[in-house]
Design a protein around this motif. Structure first.
Motif, short mmCIF file in Angstrom:
data_model
loop_
_atom_site.label_atom_id
_atom_site.label_comp_id
_atom_site.label_asym_id
_atom_site.label_seq_id
_atom_site.Cartn_x
_atom_site.Cartn_y
_atom_site.Cartn_z
N THR A 1 0.83 -1.20 0.00
CA THR A 1 0.00 0.00 0.00
C THR A 1 0.86 1.26 0.00
O THR A 1 0.59 2.22 -0.73
CB THR A 1 -0.93 0.01 1.22
OG1 THR A 1 -1.73 -1.18 1.22
CG2 THR A 1 -1.83 1.23 1.21
N ALA A 2 1.91 1.25 0.81
CA ALA A 2 2.81 2.40 0.86
C ALA A 2 3.47 2.64 -0.50
O ALA A 2 3.60 3.79 -0.95
CB ALA A 2 3.87 2.18 1.94
N ALA A 3 3.87 1.55 -1.16
CA ALA A 3 4.52 1.68 -2.47
C ALA A 3 3.56 2.25 -3.50
O ALA A 3 3.97 3.00 -4.41
CB ALA A 3 5.04 0.32 -2.92
N GLU A 4 2.27 1.93 -3.39
CA GLU A 4 1.28 2.47 -4.32
C GLU A 4 1.08 3.97 -4.08
O GLU A 4 0.90 4.74 -5.02
CB GLU A 4 -0.04 1.73 -4.16
CG GLU A 4 -0.01 0.29 -4.63
CD GLU A 4 -1.30 -0.45 -4.32
OE1 GLU A 4 -2.27 0.21 -3.86
OE2 GLU A 4 -1.36 -1.67 -4.53
N ILE A 5 1.11 4.36 -2.82
CA ILE A 5 0.92 5.78 -2.48
C ILE A 5 2.16 6.60 -2.83
O ILE A 5 2.07 7.66 -3.44
CB ILE A 5 0.61 5.94 -0.98
CG1 ILE A 5 -0.70 5.23 -0.62
CG2 ILE A 5 0.55 7.41 -0.58
CD1 ILE A 5 -1.92 5.82 -1.27
N ASN A 6 3.33 6.07 -2.44
CA ASN A 6 4.59 6.79 -2.68
C ASN A 6 5.74 5.80 -2.67
O ASN A 6 6.17 5.36 -1.59
CB ASN A 6 4.80 7.87 -1.61
CG ASN A 6 6.09 8.65 -1.82
OD1 ASN A 6 6.83 8.42 -2.78
ND2 ASN A 6 6.38 9.57 -0.91
N PRO A 7 6.26 5.42 -3.83
CA PRO A 7 7.36 4.44 -3.88
C PRO A 7 8.61 4.90 -3.15
O PRO A 7 9.44 4.07 -2.77
CB PRO A 7 7.63 4.30 -5.39
CG PRO A 7 6.39 4.78 -6.06
CD PRO A 7 5.82 5.84 -5.15
N ASP A 8 8.75 6.21 -2.94
CA ASP A 8 9.92 6.76 -2.26
C ASP A 8 9.55 7.33 -0.90
O ASP A 8 10.07 8.36 -0.46
CB ASP A 8 10.57 7.86 -3.12
CG ASP A 8 11.01 7.34 -4.48
OD1 ASP A 8 11.64 6.25 -4.51
OD2 ASP A 8 10.71 7.99 -5.48
#
Length: 449
Positions: free
Chosen positions: A62-69
């Motif tokens: 989920t975090a990667a979908e929101i902001n990969p960095d």
């Protein structure tokens, strides 16, 4: 084999339950019933829990979908919620059974940590709150995998960090040992998902377990084992649904005996005995371990007055990146070539600081992320070079190339193509005569419980 209830003495009991043991509400209720039975005996009980099932993986996706960095600080705040939720659910389940319980997460745990986000280390535990609750007859449920930094921010301890939380809590709360519960019957001679004939090891010395954990065995977090050794704390590992202790890991070396008569075989060093295997003649290899989360980094440095290995390890320490299978070669024209194996998840950090010291040229810094690390673990391996020869021969004779190589008294490791890791583990498990019978398989043992 003694049950947990038979072998405990009155005092503090610290139990840790992994995510697979808490995957569903049914699992949570089952664990709660187990904890409630121990609490009913009058003992003080502290329970450390991991996030349910695949919660951490889901949060990472989920975090990667929101902001990969995403910033490491915010990622730690997110991931810590998985364990916090598990702690609250476990306390609720215990309360429904009539067992007083309190869930503690974040700064309420009293666990103080330092270090970069995602790789925190426990520096101290303030047990005042937990002790007060335990003395009042309440079960304390601690959210694992997390601590709080000097600035008040949550810092996670890295994958498997709940094991470290449990060991630290057991040491500070005065428990005689730490109990780790998972979805396998104990510590096995290989990953049962790859080797169905892997055998349970009822007893194990802490130094061997530390090598197994560092080399990739998932049953225990390597830092937890190291901490237990420093504290002189034994660890008991078992299946969350079983009444029996699976593996007892001893902080001090114990004599290992076999009740099976063994015939003389110069190729593996085992001699016949009258019911016991003497120390110098017993089989040296105890397990085969693999690590898919590995990458091989090689850097060629320009000439420098300072030893480049010193610079590299200073940087590794600053970034809390564990390195393995390190080699340093001085080049004829000046400079050095340094090779090391690091966790695949930390390659970006390693690449950044090594690039600053790399010589000119496109090939000065290379990263091979197509490898896995395969290890044999045991005792006296460096003193018996035939084991390294057998290991390499078993792999190369069957077309599996062995890359980087390192050896010590407790472990011999090689890198192999990641696609061949499973086959390599099975070959070596058979080569060193570790296979058990179908009746000894982890699936059969779990079914018996």
């Amino acid at each position: 084999m003694a049950t947990l209830g038979e072998e405990r003495t009155r005092g503090t009991v610290v139990q840790k339950f992994g995510g697979s043991s808490l995957a569903t509400t049914g699992h949570v209720r089952r664990v709660a019933r187990r904890v409630a039975r121990v609490a009913a005996s009058g003992r003080r009980v502290a329970v450390v829990v991991s996030a349910q099932g695949k919660t951490t993986d889901h949060l990472l996706r989920t975090a990667a979908e929101i902001n990969p960095d995403a910033d490491g600080r915010e990622l730690d705040q997110l991931l810590a919620t998985g364990e916090a939720a598990s702690a609250a659910l476990m306390a609720m389940a215990l309360q429904r059974l009539g067992t007083p319980a309190t869930a503690l997460a974040g700064d309420r745990t009293g666990i103080l940590a330092s270090g970069p986000p995602g790789s925190g280390v426990i520096v101290a535990i303030d047990t005042e709150r937990a002790e007060r609750l335990l003395d009042a007859g309440r079960v304390v449920v601690l959210a694992g995998f997390q601590g709080v930094g000097a600035d008040g921010d949550v810092i996670t301890l890295g994958r498997g960090g709940s094991d470290t939380t449990a060991v630290a809590a057991a040491a500070e709360l005065g428990a005689s040992h730490c109990e780790i519960y998972t979805d396998v019957p104990g510590v096995l001679t290989a990953d049962p998902r790859l080797v169905p004939t892997a055998r349970l090891m009822p007893r194990l010395d802490m130094d061997v377990m530390a090598e197994m954990a560092f080399a990739g065995a998932k049953v225990m977090h390597s830092r937890a084992v190291e901490l237990a050794a420093l504290c002189g704390l034994d660890i008991h590992v078992g299946h969350s649904a079983a009444a029996e202790v699976g593996t007892r890991i001893h902080a001090t070396a114990t004599a290992h005996h076999s009740s099976t008569d063994l015939s003389i075989d110069p190729s593996n060093g085992i001699h016949a005995t009258d019911g016991e295997t003497m120390l110098e003649t017993q089989a040296a290899v105890m397990a085969v371990v693999h690590d898919q989360d590995a990458a091989r980094v090689t850097v060629r440095t320009a000439g420098t007055a300072e030893n480049p290995a010193l610079t590299v390890f200073r940087a590794l320490g600053k970034e809390a990146v564990p390195a393995d299978m390190t080699s340093v070669h001085e080049e004829r024209g000046g400079g050095h070539t340094i090779g090391l194996t690091v966790p695949h998840t930390r390659v970006a950090a390693v690449r950044e600081f090594l690039a600053a010291h790399a010589a000119d040229g496109a090939d000065a810094l290379t990263v091979d992320d197509t490898v896995a690390k395969v290890s044999i673990v045991g005792k006296g391996l460096l003193s018996r070079p035939q084991y390294a020869a057998r290991m390499l021969s078993a792999l190369t004779d069957r077309g599996i190339p062995a890359g980087a190589f390192s050896a010590s008294q407790l472990r011999i490791s090689v890198t192999v193509p990641r696609t061949e890791a499973g086959r390599a583990v099975r070959l070596l498990h058979t080569e060193f005569e570790l296979d058990g019978s179908p009746d000894d398989s982890p699936l059969t043992l779990a079914t018996r419980t």
